[in-house]
Write an enzyme that holds these catalytic residues in place. Sequence first.
Site, PDB file in Angstrom:
ATOM      1  N   CYS A   1      -2.484  -0.073   9.008  1.00  0.00           N
ATOM      2  CA  CYS A   1      -1.901  -1.324   8.858  1.00  0.00           C
ATOM      3  C   CYS A   1      -0.341  -1.041   9.398  1.00  0.00           C
ATOM      4  O   CYS A   1       0.310  -0.210   8.816  1.00  0.00           O
ATOM      5  CB  CYS A   1      -1.541  -1.777   7.241  1.00  0.00           C
ATOM      6  SG  CYS A   1      -3.485  -2.179   6.532  1.00  0.00           S
TER       7      CYS A   1
ATOM      8  N   TYR B   1     -21.585 -11.521  26.330  1.00  0.00           N
ATOM      9  CA  TYR B   1     -21.091 -10.442  25.382  1.00  0.00           C
ATOM     10  C   TYR B   1     -21.510 -11.134  23.670  1.00  0.00           C
ATOM     11  O   TYR B   1     -20.785 -11.215  23.098  1.00  0.00           O
ATOM     12  CB  TYR B   1     -19.621 -10.335  25.409  1.00  0.00           C
ATOM     13  CG  TYR B   1     -19.085  -9.969  26.846  1.00  0.00           C
ATOM     14  CD1 TYR B   1     -19.183  -8.518  27.300  1.00  0.00           C
ATOM     15  CD2 TYR B   1     -18.664 -10.943  27.446  1.00  0.00           C
ATOM     16  CE1 TYR B   1     -18.575  -8.299  28.497  1.00  0.00           C
ATOM     17  CE2 TYR B   1     -17.917 -10.670  28.841  1.00  0.00           C
ATOM     18  CZ  TYR B   1     -17.785  -9.446  29.106  1.00  0.00           C
ATOM     19  OH  TYR B   1     -17.644  -9.081  30.590  1.00  0.00           O
TER      20      TYR B   1
ATOM     21  N   ASP C   1     -17.014 -13.358  24.680  1.00  0.00           N
ATOM     22  CA  ASP C   1     -16.266 -12.769  23.755  1.00  0.00           C
ATOM     23  C   ASP C   1     -16.378 -11.284  24.026  1.00  0.00           C
ATOM     24  O   ASP C   1     -17.083 -10.450  23.411  1.00  0.00           O
ATOM     25  CB  ASP C   1     -16.897 -12.883  22.363  1.00  0.00           C
ATOM     26  CG  ASP C   1     -16.299 -12.274  21.152  1.00  0.00           C
ATOM     27  OD1 ASP C   1     -15.284 -11.566  21.459  1.00  0.00           O
ATOM     28  OD2 ASP C   1     -16.638 -12.636  20.131  1.00  0.00           O
TER      29      ASP C   1
ATOM     30  N   CYS D   1      -9.773 -10.403  21.317  1.00  0.00           N
ATOM     31  CA  CYS D   1      -9.075  -9.650  20.404  1.00  0.00           C
ATOM     32  C   CYS D   1      -7.842  -8.841  20.674  1.00  0.00           C
ATOM     33  O   CYS D   1      -7.222  -8.173  20.042  1.00  0.00           O
ATOM     34  CB  CYS D   1      -9.816  -8.704  19.797  1.00  0.00           C
ATOM     35  SG  CYS D   1     -10.701  -7.431  20.595  1.00  0.00           S
TER      36      CYS D   1
ATOM     37  N   GLU E   1     -26.108  -9.351  26.463  1.00  0.00           N
ATOM     38  CA  GLU E   1     -25.350  -8.294  25.699  1.00  0.00           C
ATOM     39  C   GLU E   1     -26.004  -7.002  26.136  1.00  0.00           C
ATOM     40  O   GLU E   1     -27.304  -6.798  26.344  1.00  0.00           O
ATOM     41  CB  GLU E   1     -25.792  -8.686  24.018  1.00  0.00           C
ATOM     42  CG  GLU E   1     -25.509  -7.630  23.120  1.00  0.00           C
ATOM     43  CD  GLU E   1     -24.136  -7.055  23.131  1.00  0.00           C
ATOM     44  OE1 GLU E   1     -23.793  -6.111  23.055  1.00  0.00           O
ATOM     45  OE2 GLU E   1     -23.263  -8.001  23.332  1.00  0.00           O
TER      46      GLU E   1
ATOM     47  N   CYS F   1       0.950  -1.243  -0.102  1.00  0.00           N
ATOM     48  CA  CYS F   1       0.138  -0.046   0.070  1.00  0.00           C
ATOM     49  C   CYS F   1       0.916   1.166  -0.118  1.00  0.00           C
ATOM     50  O   CYS F   1       1.706   1.388   0.854  1.00  0.00           O
ATOM     51  CB  CYS F   1      -1.057  -0.056   1.335  1.00  0.00           C
ATOM     52  SG  CYS F   1      -1.880   1.548   1.274  1.00  0.00           S
TER      53      CYS F   1
END
Length: 447
Positions: free
Chosen positions: A100, A282, A374, A401, A306, A89
């Site tokens: 990125c 979640y 999660d 994550c 949630e 890129c």
Amino acid sequence: MSEQQRAVGEGLTGDDLLEGVEVDVEVERYAHGGHCVARHDGRVLFVRHTLPGERVRARVTESTPGRSFVRADAVEVLRAAPERVERRCGWSGPGLCGGCDLQHVELAAQRRLKAAAVAASMERIGGLDVTGLLAPEAEPVAGDESGLRWRTRTTFAVDDRGRPGLRAHRSHEIVPVDDCPITVRPALATGVLEQDWEGALAVTAVAPSVGDPVLVPVGERGRPLHEVPRVTEAVATPEGERRWTIGARGFWQVHPGAPATLVSAVLEAAAVQPGDRVLDLYCGAGLLTLPLAEATGDGGQVVGVEAAGPAVDDARAALAEHPWVALVASRVDEAFGLARTDPGRRRPRRGRTRGGPRARHDLLPPTADVVVLDPPREGAGAAVVAAIADLRPRTVVHVACDPAALARDAAAFVARGYELSALRAFDAFPMTHHVECVATFRRADAV
């Protein structure tokens, strides 16, 4: 300090590493966050756009007096690592788009770096040795080959001239772009990067797996400027293709292969039996809730929790034919009757108060066979982990994550009598430092 000294770091001490100073350094290990560690006169530099084993000229981009570290960009490579490649890129690099971090790294090497970062976080933060549990490379998700053209949801910032772009790293500066090589072509084919977005602060391009792409311009506080369209997402589950209809700005995995990959990984780890009682915490729009409910069958019980009301509504629609599923619209900590927490923060956000304990939600059962969680990037936190452990599930599956948050939660589970029995890392965000993990915990005294 002369200009020559400032340029090459000649004779500089660690205290001289001020913003704009350049210094030649040997690059050590990769650290989660998209940077590598280097040192100069005992002071740590977190350097982006480099690789372990390289020698680079690093320009300091952030320096705070009294801190043991500075942030820097590698503006010149003096000795390249064999894994270095040309960036895919033209807007990736020092001072440009901050999205990125790993465009300069060969794809297989990116996956090795991510796995190593997960292992390091588990050891340094969680005190856990994951040797033999974690593969040496993060696993690619379904359908990914090049690491490009995978992002189905991209939000472009809009500058004061109405031009869309992407923000520079740790900055409000907007870099105008006419392409984003990690964004799928159908999203870009909407003309999002050719239009004048005067009056908007950002615009999100969404290319769902079913139907046409949509654009959602937003203004102050992220409020949509027009009615938000709804989109349909299809996911392959063990029982066949299942579909969800959600708001275009609602949370959904951005890599088209990630939903099916995570469903498969979670079901394998959870090993749900017919008739089990399962909690899905979640749960969002029910991506995992639906296949978990299919695994328990109508003789089981599934409770999803949630906080986002629209996501709960979407989950209810997707699960309408599964009456053994109950959905709770609540923060997870409050559903357990806990005081409101912010797990990743040392202190509350300014202007935000934490509520006191509340009554435990009536739909939360006293025990569970399996718990899936999660949580958001900051993790679940020790109080929620303790509440989960008190349910005495035989298996806990943690989707995460952020490796650091996962490591903190993992240590809390181990302290509560659980063993980390499996750990997988998935390269759901190629070219970036982000990585998705699925960790499996078994109760030590479970038969």
